[in-house]
Design a protein around this motif. Structure first.
Motif, short mmCIF file in Angstrom:
data_model
loop_
_atom_site.label_atom_id
_atom_site.label_comp_id
_atom_site.label_asym_id
_atom_site.label_seq_id
_atom_site.Cartn_x
_atom_site.Cartn_y
_atom_site.Cartn_z
N MET A 131 -4.90 0.57 12.05
CA MET A 131 -5.82 -0.51 12.43
C MET A 131 -5.11 -1.76 12.95
O MET A 131 -5.63 -2.47 13.81
CB MET A 131 -6.75 -0.86 11.27
CG MET A 131 -6.06 -1.38 10.02
SD MET A 131 -7.25 -1.81 8.72
CE MET A 131 -7.39 -3.58 8.94
N ILE B 15 -6.68 -5.67 5.38
CA ILE B 15 -6.48 -4.29 4.91
C ILE B 15 -7.77 -3.50 5.13
O ILE B 15 -8.82 -4.08 5.43
CB ILE B 15 -6.07 -4.21 3.42
CG1 ILE B 15 -7.11 -4.87 2.51
CG2 ILE B 15 -4.69 -4.80 3.21
CD1 ILE B 15 -6.88 -4.61 1.03
N CYS B 16 -7.66 -2.20 4.97
CA CYS B 16 -8.83 -1.37 5.21
C CYS B 16 -9.72 -1.35 3.97
O CYS B 16 -9.32 -1.70 2.87
CB CYS B 16 -8.40 0.05 5.58
SG CYS B 16 -7.61 0.90 4.21
N ASP C 193 0.52 1.65 8.77
CA ASP C 193 0.43 0.18 8.65
C ASP C 193 1.19 -0.38 7.45
O ASP C 193 1.69 -1.49 7.49
CB ASP C 193 -1.04 -0.24 8.58
CG ASP C 193 -1.78 0.17 9.84
OD1 ASP C 193 -1.73 1.36 10.18
OD2 ASP C 193 -2.39 -0.70 10.49
N GLN C 194 1.24 0.39 6.38
CA GLN C 194 1.92 -0.03 5.15
C GLN C 194 1.72 -1.53 4.86
O GLN C 194 2.65 -2.34 4.94
CB GLN C 194 3.40 0.31 5.21
CG GLN C 194 3.99 0.30 3.81
CD GLN C 194 5.22 1.17 3.75
OE1 GLN C 194 6.33 0.67 3.82
NE2 GLN C 194 5.05 2.47 3.62
N CYS C 195 0.49 -1.86 4.54
CA CYS C 195 0.10 -3.26 4.37
C CYS C 195 0.73 -3.92 3.15
O CYS C 195 0.86 -3.30 2.10
CB CYS C 195 -1.41 -3.35 4.21
SG CYS C 195 -2.31 -2.82 5.68
N CYS D 159 0.85 -1.20 0.00
CA CYS D 159 0.00 0.00 0.00
C CYS D 159 0.88 1.25 0.00
O CYS D 159 1.81 1.37 0.80
CB CYS D 159 -0.92 0.00 1.21
SG CYS D 159 -1.92 1.50 1.26
N LYS E 25 -10.71 1.20 2.39
CA LYS E 25 -10.26 2.17 1.37
C LYS E 25 -9.51 1.46 0.26
O LYS E 25 -9.73 1.69 -0.92
CB LYS E 25 -9.34 3.23 2.00
CG LYS E 25 -9.93 3.99 3.15
CD LYS E 25 -9.01 5.09 3.63
CE LYS E 25 -7.76 4.64 4.34
NZ LYS E 25 -7.95 3.97 5.64
N VAL E 26 -8.57 0.61 0.67
CA VAL E 26 -7.68 0.01 -0.33
C VAL E 26 -8.32 -1.23 -0.96
O VAL E 26 -8.04 -1.56 -2.11
CB VAL E 26 -6.29 -0.23 0.28
CG1 VAL E 26 -5.38 -1.00 -0.65
CG2 VAL E 26 -5.66 1.14 0.61
N LEU F 267 -0.21 4.38 0.49
CA LEU F 267 -0.82 5.55 1.13
C LEU F 267 -0.08 5.95 2.40
O LEU F 267 0.64 5.14 3.00
CB LEU F 267 -2.29 5.26 1.44
CG LEU F 267 -3.17 5.01 0.22
CD1 LEU F 267 -4.58 4.64 0.62
CD2 LEU F 267 -3.18 6.24 -0.70
N CYS G 110 0.04 6.01 5.59
CA CYS G 110 -0.60 5.32 6.70
C CYS G 110 0.47 4.45 7.35
O CYS G 110 1.24 3.79 6.64
CB CYS G 110 -1.75 4.47 6.14
SG CYS G 110 -2.48 3.34 7.33
S1 SF4 Z 1 -4.63 0.12 6.56
FE1 SF4 Z 1 -5.35 0.66 4.49
S2 SF4 Z 1 -4.39 2.66 4.03
FE2 SF4 Z 1 -3.30 1.77 5.79
S3 SF4 Z 1 -1.58 0.69 4.85
FE3 SF4 Z 1 -3.22 -0.82 5.13
S4 SF4 Z 1 -4.30 -0.82 3.18
FE4 SF4 Z 1 -3.05 1.05 3.23
#
Ligand code: SF4
Ligand SMILES: Nc1nc2c(c(=O)[nH]1)N[C@H]1C(S)=C(S)[C@@H](COP(=O)(O)OP(=O)(O)OC[C@H]3O[C@@H](n4cnc5c(=O)[nH]c(N)nc54)[C@H](O)[C@@H]3O)O[C@H]1N2
Ligand SMILES: Nc1nc2c(c(=O)[nH]1)N[C@H]1C(S)=C(S)[C@@H](COP(=O)(O)OP(=O)(O)OC[C@H]3O[C@@H](n4cnc5c(=O)[nH]c(N)nc54)[C@H](O)[C@@H]3O)O[C@H]1N2
Ligand SMILES: [Mo]
Length: 687
Positions: free
Chosen positions: A187, A51-52, A22-24, A16, A54-55, A18, A20
């Motif tokens: 998260m 993951i959230c 967490d950088q999933c 990811c 959004k993604v 974005l 954020c």
């Molecule tokens: S929680 Fe969502 S925005 Fe944050 S890194 Fe994971 S996928 Fe990306």
């Protein structure tokens, strides 16, 4: 590099991009060359397949019909959003011709790059762009909008951006989420805390707003904005007084514990209750809980640092784990950010030597409006990329006025015609991160990940590195550094013997493993910190030299304007700053921008739940939907989400925020402004 982009079908690893923590790790499923599904990568050790929302919906954004596919040139008035498509040749030659003229007449410092981390990829955010603007000799931008104040504050205490390893926090017995809306913004830290809770851990949330994170807490502690240093000092007062401090840790690993012990005597619970709005019994209870529970983790969020004294607040809160010796316990301590663990070779990537010894003038990004309206000699050209300042920067009305200047040549590189791009003379289409080669370092967990292109580029879009290579060529710059490939940039950035944690990580190893962990030992102590004393500095001579109190201190917010409410306009769950605010699904999920107001304040103004109210001050005005209840303290109003004005709806919260700078790092003070709130039809307001 083998590009996944050429393979029309399959499931590919990705990351990811974005902004954020967490950088999933992601798994991207393709069919006939197009992304049809985005999931979490179950192999990723920290984000483990979740993951959230959004993604999960990101493919919609990638293939959004509104995405820019070709360069555009303005054909209407400034800000009117009338454009016509042009070729890349025309776009690049228009920019380079204009810049050469400006350089001849007014010097390169009349040009200002303006960027942030809309794509967290290191090449996208701080690669060829930095090299190019160094070579050009453009004005410097201080990128301070996000976390600079708190990072500086944390560094005074701890020396560097290094805290608890999040993977270890599963052992914690107490989690304090302090000024962080982690359910929305981190998260996986919440997932870990929830797992630990099954083994008896408790979750405390300290916030000015009982939002989704406060609602899941075992104990939610509401606090007045900007007063968290006082609360932390009150806790220290009780810890020392009731002998719950760790004397052995303090003498071995900290500097100034005796001074601190003496200093916190003034912060008795009654005094602190008066400042913070937290009851004195609750202050004692919290201190005792903190003193008696080990390991404990404080997750320090951005909420406490977007204030006038945000640096000092973070500096103060980050002293707490030392008082009870938490750093010796696996999972104990604090996380502000962990960027230093994955520190890479910034000099090699950004090449400040291309400045050839010059020190161009420098501007703080939080004052874009002032920069455009008040600077002499003026900034004549802006190149904006990876950020949307017309929505996210403080004092938005000033920013927009500045962007409207007839003599300002504005170029915007983005995936969409953002509110900022509407003010541009030239708009350039950007690739999405899935179309690029890049590398990613999380600022929370300890993994580096390589991004290989997963899909072919959209339309005629180009990545940031490609754009700056083209511009360098058009400007006649012949240095090899301005031609290096993406792969070369990554190799150079990861060649960094100064950081032993990434010793084994280079381009080749990353290509094989896709993500790799920093080689860091836990817990953090015993170790020598990069502070002047090598210890945790509870007393800091360096702070004194820099003009701050040497000991952690509560300092009240600036007066701001004479309005009754403190206004805290934070981000929301379904957008990422302003990203996704142009996506119908995400807008629908958020319904409308709300303003949370206490039942008593609403009653005294005759405001009912669900009605649209006017929020205003001398900087601007908004009309948001009131959410009446007890989620905020009286005298405080909170909004969520960086919405753009839509269909004539006034919902640009940054039209109300001040462009003062925080005490440290020139940070933004989004949450230290004041406003008036009233019914829409109220006549008691200036025109
Ligand atoms: S929680 Fe969502 S925005 Fe944050 S890194 Fe994971 S996928 Fe990306
Ligand atoms: N879903 C989603 N995730 C995001 C983002 C997003 O926009 N949406 N943005 C990303 C970015 S760039 C960042 S920097 C992070 C930010 O994420 P966080 O670190 O969570 O920071 P904020 O959401 O700005 O503020 C956190 C909390 O601080 C509270 N707060 C405000 N002032 C105070 C105060 O004085 N004291 C206390 N105790 N609390 C206070 C707010 O009510 C809010 O609940 O999230 C990242 N992740
Ligand atoms: N009121 C208020 N204002 C805030 C905040 C707040 O809490 N309250 N939070 C602040 C914080 S912490 C931050 S970090 C800032 C963030 O603010 P911004 O950095 O502006 O973040 P976004 O709004 O997500 O905008 C990022 C833009 O970059 C574009 N982009 C994405 N990838 C690329 C790429 O590879 N190349 C190019 N050229 N463009 C790309 C996206 O399309 C998007 O338009 O906002 C700040 N503003
Ligand atoms: Mo941020």
């Amino acid at each position: 590099m083998n590009s996944f982009a050429e393979q029309p079908n399959g499931v590919f690893k990705s990351v990811c991009s974005l902004d954020c923590p967490d950088q999933c790790g992601l798994l991207v499923t393709k069919k006939d060359g197009k992304i049809i599904k985005i999931q979490g990568d179950p192999d990723h050790p920290v984000t483990s397949g979740n993951i959230c929302n959004k993604v999960r919906n990101m493919a919609e954004r990638i293939y959004d019909k509104k995405r820019l596919s070709t360069p555009l040139k303005r054909v209407g008035a400034k800000g009117e959003s009338a454009f016509k498509p042009i070729s890349w040749d025309e776009a690049i030659s228009t920019i380079s011709t204009r810049w050469k003229e400006l350089m001849d007449k007014e010097g390169a410092e009349s040009i200002l790059p303006y960027s942030f981390y809309g794509n967290m990829g290191k090449l996208a955010a701080e690669g060829m762009d930095r090299r190019f603007f160094h070579r050009l000799g453009a004005s410097n931008l201080e990128r301070t909008i996000c976390s600079k104040a708190g990072s500086e504050g944390y560094n005074y205490t701890m020396g560097a951006g290094i805290g608890t390893d999040p993977e270890e926090t599963i052992h914690a017995k107490l989690f304090i989420f302090w000024g962080i809306n982690a359910v929305s913004t981190n998260m996986h830290q919440v997932t870990i805390a929830q797992k630990a809770r099954k083994n008896g851990a408790k979750i405390v949330v300290i916030d000015v707003h009982k939002n989704q994170t406060g609602r899941l807490a075992d104990w939610f502690i509401p606090i007045r904005p900007g007063t968290d240093a006082a609360l932390a000092l009150g806790m220290m007062h009780v810890l020392f007084k009731e002998n719950m401090h760790d004397e052995a840790f303090l003498s071995e690993y900290t500097a100034g514990s005796e001074e601190l012990k003496e200093h916190v005597k003034q912060y008795d619970p009654e005094t602190v209750a008066f400042i913070t709005g937290v009851k004195s019994d609750d202050i004692r209870r919290l201190a005792r809980m903190y003193g008696e529970t080990s390991p404990s983790l404080i997750r320090i969020g951005n909420g406490i640092q977007h204030h006038d004294y945000g640096g000092m607040i973070v500096r103060t809160v980050s002293c707490l784990p030392a008082v009870t010796g938490q750093w010796l316990h696996a999972g104990g301590g604090a996380i502000k950010h962990n960027s230093a663990v994955l520190g890479y070779n910034r000099k090699a990537l950004q090449r400040p030597d291309l400045l050839q010894g010059c020190t161009p003038r420098s501007f703080n990004m939080n004052r874009l409006g002032r920069v455009l309206l008040e600077t002499d000699p003026p900034v004549r050209s802006l190149f904006i990329y990876g950020t949307n300042p017309a929505v996210v920067a403080p004092e938005a009305n000033k920013v927009r006025k500045g962007l409207l200047r007839e003599d300002l040549f504005v170029v915007v590189h983005d995936l969409f015609l953002t509110e900022t791009a509407k003010y541009a003379d030239i708009v350039l289409p950007a690739t999405s991160a899935f179309e690029n080669t890049d590398f990613y370092t999380s600022y929370w967990h300890h993994f580096i990940q390589l991004q290989k292109p997963v899909i072919e580029r959209y339309g005629d879009s180009k990545s940031n590195t490609e754009v700056f290579r083209l511009l360098a060529e058009a400007m006649g710059f012949t240095e090899q550094e301005l031609r290096d490939s993406d792969e070369e940039l990554i190799r150079q950035a990861l060649d960094f013997p100064e950081n032993p944690y990434i010793e084994d990580i280079d381009y080749n190893s990353l290509s094989h493993h896709s993500f790799m962990r920093a080689n860091r030992e836990n817990p953090l102590f015993p170790c020598k910190l990069p502070t002047p004393s090598g210890k945790i500095e509870l007393y800091s001579e360096k702070m004194k030299q820099d003009g701050f109190p040497a000991l952690p201190t509560h300092i009240p917010l600036h007066k701001d304007e004479d309005f009754p409410f403190l206004f805290v306009p934070g981000p929301n769950h379904n957008f990422l700053n302003s990203t996704f605010s142009n996506n119908e699904k995400h807008v629908k999920l958020e319904k409308a921008p709300k303003i949370f107001i206490h039942i008593k304040d609403a009653a005294s103004r005759g405001i009912e739940d669900g009605e649209i109210v006017r929020i205003w001050n001398n900087r601007g005005e908004c009309e948001l939907t009131a959410s009446v209840g007890e989620q905020v303290l009286p005298g405080v109003v909170v909004s969520q989400g960086l919405w753009a004005d839509m269909d004539d709806k006034k919902q640009l919260v940054n039209s109300l925020t001040p462009d003062r700078l925080s005490d440290m790092g020139g940070g933004a003070v989004f949450f230290s402004g004041k406003v008036q709130v009233e019914k829409l039809n109220d006549k008691n307001r200036p025109d």
